[in-house]
Motif scaffolding. Structure first.
Motif, PDB file in Angstrom:
ATOM      1  N   LEU A   1       0.869  -1.582   0.549  1.00 14.12           N
ATOM      2  CA  LEU A   1       0.249  -0.047   0.116  1.00 14.12           C
ATOM      3  C   LEU A   1       0.940   0.884  -0.004  1.00 14.12           C
ATOM      4  O   LEU A   1       2.235   0.866   0.680  1.00 14.12           O
ATOM      5  N   THR A   2       0.166   2.160  -0.966  1.00 15.03           N
ATOM      6  CA  THR A   2       1.327   3.721  -0.371  1.00 15.03           C
ATOM      7  C   THR A   2       0.748   4.229   0.759  1.00 15.03           C
ATOM      8  O   THR A   2      -0.148   3.188   2.001  1.00 15.03           O
ATOM      9  N   ASP A   3       1.502   5.169   1.369  1.00  9.45           N
ATOM     10  CA  ASP A   3       1.517   5.781   2.692  1.00  9.45           C
ATOM     11  C   ASP A   3       1.332   7.115   2.336  1.00  9.45           C
ATOM     12  O   ASP A   3       2.739   7.455   2.438  1.00  9.45           O
ATOM     13  N   PRO A   4       0.762   7.728   2.618  1.00  7.93           N
ATOM     14  CA  PRO A   4      -0.255   7.811   3.389  1.00  7.93           C
ATOM     15  C   PRO A   4      -1.325   6.937   2.197  1.00  7.93           C
ATOM     16  O   PRO A   4      -1.056   7.451   1.281  1.00  7.93           O
ATOM     17  N   CYS A   5      -2.835   6.488   2.552  1.00  5.29           N
ATOM     18  CA  CYS A   5      -3.479   6.270   1.717  1.00  5.29           C
ATOM     19  C   CYS A   5      -4.780   5.499   2.208  1.00  5.29           C
ATOM     20  O   CYS A   5      -4.721   6.025   3.799  1.00  5.29           O
ATOM     21  N   TYR A   6      -6.121   5.704   1.431  1.00  7.26           N
ATOM     22  CA  TYR A   6      -7.454   5.447   1.668  1.00  7.26           C
ATOM     23  C   TYR A   6      -7.445   4.858   2.907  1.00  7.26           C
ATOM     24  O   TYR A   6      -7.625   3.290   2.537  1.00  7.26           O
ATOM     25  N   GLY A   7      -7.598   4.776   3.908  1.00 10.32           N
ATOM     26  CA  GLY A   7      -8.103   4.163   5.024  1.00 10.32           C
ATOM     27  C   GLY A   7      -8.946   2.981   5.306  1.00 10.32           C
ATOM     28  O   GLY A   7      -8.249   1.371   5.952  1.00 10.32           O
ATOM     29  N   GLU A   8      -9.317   2.436   4.431  1.00  4.79           N
ATOM     30  CA  GLU A   8     -10.033   1.048   3.970  1.00  4.79           C
ATOM     31  C   GLU A   8      -9.396   0.107   3.710  1.00  4.79           C
ATOM     32  O   GLU A   8      -9.627  -1.124   4.137  1.00  4.79           O
ATOM     33  N   TYR A   9      -7.981   0.709   2.835  1.00  4.80           N
ATOM     34  CA  TYR A   9      -7.250  -0.760   2.076  1.00  4.80           C
ATOM     35  C   TYR A   9      -6.481  -1.145   3.408  1.00  4.80           C
ATOM     36  O   TYR A   9      -6.086  -2.599   3.078  1.00  4.80           O
ATOM     37  N   ALA A  10      -6.196  -0.689   4.264  1.00  5.10           N
ATOM     38  CA  ALA A  10      -5.413  -1.238   5.395  1.00  5.10           C
ATOM     39  C   ALA A  10      -6.238  -1.714   6.044  1.00  5.10           C
ATOM     40  O   ALA A  10      -5.938  -3.491   6.261  1.00  5.10           O
ATOM     41  N   HIS A  11      -7.124  -1.423   5.989  1.00  4.82           N
ATOM     42  CA  HIS A  11      -8.166  -1.828   7.239  1.00  4.82           C
ATOM     43  C   HIS A  11      -8.965  -3.272   7.044  1.00  4.82           C
ATOM     44  O   HIS A  11      -8.529  -4.403   7.471  1.00  4.82           O
ATOM     45  N   VAL A  12      -9.031  -3.753   5.474  1.00  3.21           N
ATOM     46  CA  VAL A  12      -9.536  -4.630   5.349  1.00  3.21           C
ATOM     47  C   VAL A  12      -7.975  -5.756   4.871  1.00  3.21           C
ATOM     48  O   VAL A  12      -8.337  -6.719   5.501  1.00  3.21           O
TER      49      VAL A  12
END
Length: 590
Positions: A308-319
């Protein structure tokens, strides 16, 4: 402990007590440092550390020290090199140090409460890993909360420490599962003055949308929407196209009671026509989150490795991390690079072939930067065959639909493009989105799509929206003008705040180092009915200082500017008191 127990960030007045307590414990009691005639023991990181303090009335009970990664150095650097302790090289690692409690309070819950407060502070700044030194005599306490030793022992004076580490999500989960009832009792007894909630959200994901809580999630007080500026979510400031409103208004009772086409066939046909895509490359969903959960849940396993890129839309890290349990790495984006993806650095990261999936949000939320399609095509083309790509184009309309990689996704089995119709088409309340993939991949996603997943009003509205591209092009152009005006007004209202525009319908404000936190600005703006988004939990790259602001209409943008100006007038720190200088450098711990 009674209800007067207080947890706070240390004030300048607390520092002398912190230095004095450290001297009593670590110089005289434990013999870690030689006694100092002044009776004070300072730390070489004092100017950069964050101290959390527990107090009961005027009596201070204990404190814990935190060193964030943006400081660039840690206390452990005095004892071990980065080669000897590679965990310190991570950009999302926070060091917890010097947990110290007054002797008479050591048998109480003061120490566990300070440890929990440290964990919540780190999580609220996007931290993903903790590193600490634990005295060998009390290792059981650290192990009980989930920290584990890494096989490195440190000797300091007469004291021996073990180096410990733990992942923030795992430590948080353990705290809630093993000590949930005790934490709830503490919650009712503590005056929590830290700038993050006492407890995380139940699902562990920092979603936006706190403004709807102010409206009332039971929908009984929706009239409050006229008093609140909902700039914490990226919903469109403009209404949907006239054809959308007409479709919804024609016979709303019929649309509400009637089952929709089970596979959203008409919507798929309209997407195929509007985007010039083969119909068999499409799968629709009730918003992009629906597609993310379904696709990732089918394709990924706990053995999968994801970048994942960081920062990134938080839903991706969550899933990927919390729902599927994948092994997730971060590709750090840097403020000094304008938050842009460096194609060469990303190519080098992907070239190893160890990633099953790479996620790119383009334009990126929350950074607001766009990676040109040509560069991404070349990057994907040179990537290993085993690596799949998920390209999220939720905000691409603000750049230009000709920059879409949907055509590539329709033919390349390694690529899926996900596009929300919610934000760009003013349909957030209706939830509609689609994914583009080569036919067999799209068919597999459709196979795991429940019937009627997109409601009839949403299907009707999305079809009508796609039939009026001219209306939306005009609205997207107007959004750019509103964003530029908002950015200029905020820069004028707060000259010491960095204003960064995006290419989409939002911008960001970064507060100066040493000033108020982003969380405090968000909290203070809410007193004026203006809701902004604190980006701190998404990444430590934001250093707890950056707020995202959604573009609204002219009147609401004026309210945003006024609220930020008023909030900063309240929050700006007073001139530093001379007492901090008078402490000198006596007894500095190195």
């Amino acid at each position: 402990m009674g209800r007067d127990l207080e947890l706070r960030t240390a004030t300048p007045e607390d520092l002398d007590w912190i230095h004095e307590l450290r001297h009593r414990v670590y110089a005289r009691e434990l013999g870690q440092h030689p006694p100092d005639p002044a009776g004070r023991l300072r730390d070489g990181l004092d100017g950069d550390n964050v101290y959390l303090v527990a107090a009961r009335g005027p009596a201070r009970i204990g404190f814990v020290s935190l060193t964030p990664p943006w400081v660039g150095r840690f206390g452990l650097d005095k004892y071990l090199t980065r080669d000897e302790l590679p965990v310190l090289a991570g950009h999302d690692v926070f060091e917890v140090r010097i947990l110290t409690v007054e002797p008479r309070w050591r048998t109480t819950s003061a120490a566990p409460l300070l440890m929990y407060a440290a964990l919540r502070w780190i999580a609220s700044r996007g931290g993903r890993r903790v590193v600490a030194m634990g005295r060998t005599e009390v290792l059981d306490m650290y192990r009980a909360v989930g920290l584990r030793t890494v096989g490195r022992t440190v000797r300091s004076g007469a004291v021996t420490f073990e180096v410990l580490t733990g992942g923030v999500p795992e430590l948080t989960r353990r705290a809630r599962e093993r000590y949930g009832s005790a934490l709830e009792r503490l919650r009712s007894a503590v005056d929590w003055r830290l700038d993050m909630p006492f407890a995380p959200r139940p699902d562990g994901c920092e979603h936006g949308g706190a403004s709807f809580t102010a409206l009332g999630t039971d929908f009984r007080t929706l009239h409050r929407r006229r008093d609140i500026v909902m700039a914490d979510v990226l919903d469109a400031w403009f209404p949907p196209a006239p054809g959308v409103r007409a479709a919804l208004a024609d016979d709303p009772a019929w649309a509400a009671r009637t089952s929709p086409p089970s596979g959203a066939e008409g919507l798929s046909e309209q997407i195929a026509t509007a985007r010039e895509l083969p119909p068999d490359t499409l799968a629709v969903g009730a918003g992009s989150s629906d597609l993310i959960f379904r696709a990732f849940g089918r394709r990924l396993t706990p053995r999968s490795r994801v970048l994942l890129t960081d920062p990134c839309y938080g839903e991706y890290a969550h899933v990927t991390e919390r729902v599927v349990g994948c092994r997730v790495d971060r590709f750090p984006l840097r403020r000094e690079d304008g938050w842009r993806i460096d194609p060469e650095r990303l190519a080098a990261a992907v070239h190893s072939g160890r990633y099953d999936l790479v996620v790119v949000v383009n334009p990126n939320n929350p950074t607001g930067r766009h990676a040109p399609a040509a560069g991404l095509r070349a990057l994907i083309g040179a990537a290993p065959d085993r690596t799949h790509w998920w390209i999220d184009e939720a905000y691409l309309g603000y750049v230009g639909l000709d920059e879409s990689l949907a055509g590539l996704a329709a033919t390349d089995p390694r690529v899926t493009v996900c596009t929300s119709l919610s934000k760009m088409y003013a349909l957030s309340g209706l939830r509609a989105a689609y994914a583009v993939a080569e036919p067999s991949t799209a068919a597999e996603l459709r196979r795991w799509t429940p019937p009627w997943t997109v409601g009839l009003p949403a299907q009707m509205a999305a079809v009508a929206a796609l039939r009026d591209p001219g209306y939306y092009r005009d609205r997207w152009l107007a959004t750019h003008a509103l964003r530029r005006r908002l950015a200029a007004d905020l820069a004028e209202a707060a000259p010491d705040v960095s204003v960064e525009e995006s290419v989409a319908n939002f911008l960001s404000l970064t507060l100066p180092p040493g000033g108020p936190s982003a969380a405090r600005l968000v909290e203070e703006c809410r007193r004026h009915g203006v809701y902004l988004r604190d980006l701190s939990p998404l990444s430590p790259r934001y250093e707890g200082r950056t707020v995202r602001v959604a573009v609204r209409d002219t009147a609401e943008n004026a309210r945003i500017v006024a609220a930020c100006r008023a909030a900063l007038d309240v929050l700006r720190p007073a001139p530093a008191a001379p007492v901090a200088q008078s402490l000198g450098a006596a007894g500095t711990a190195r």
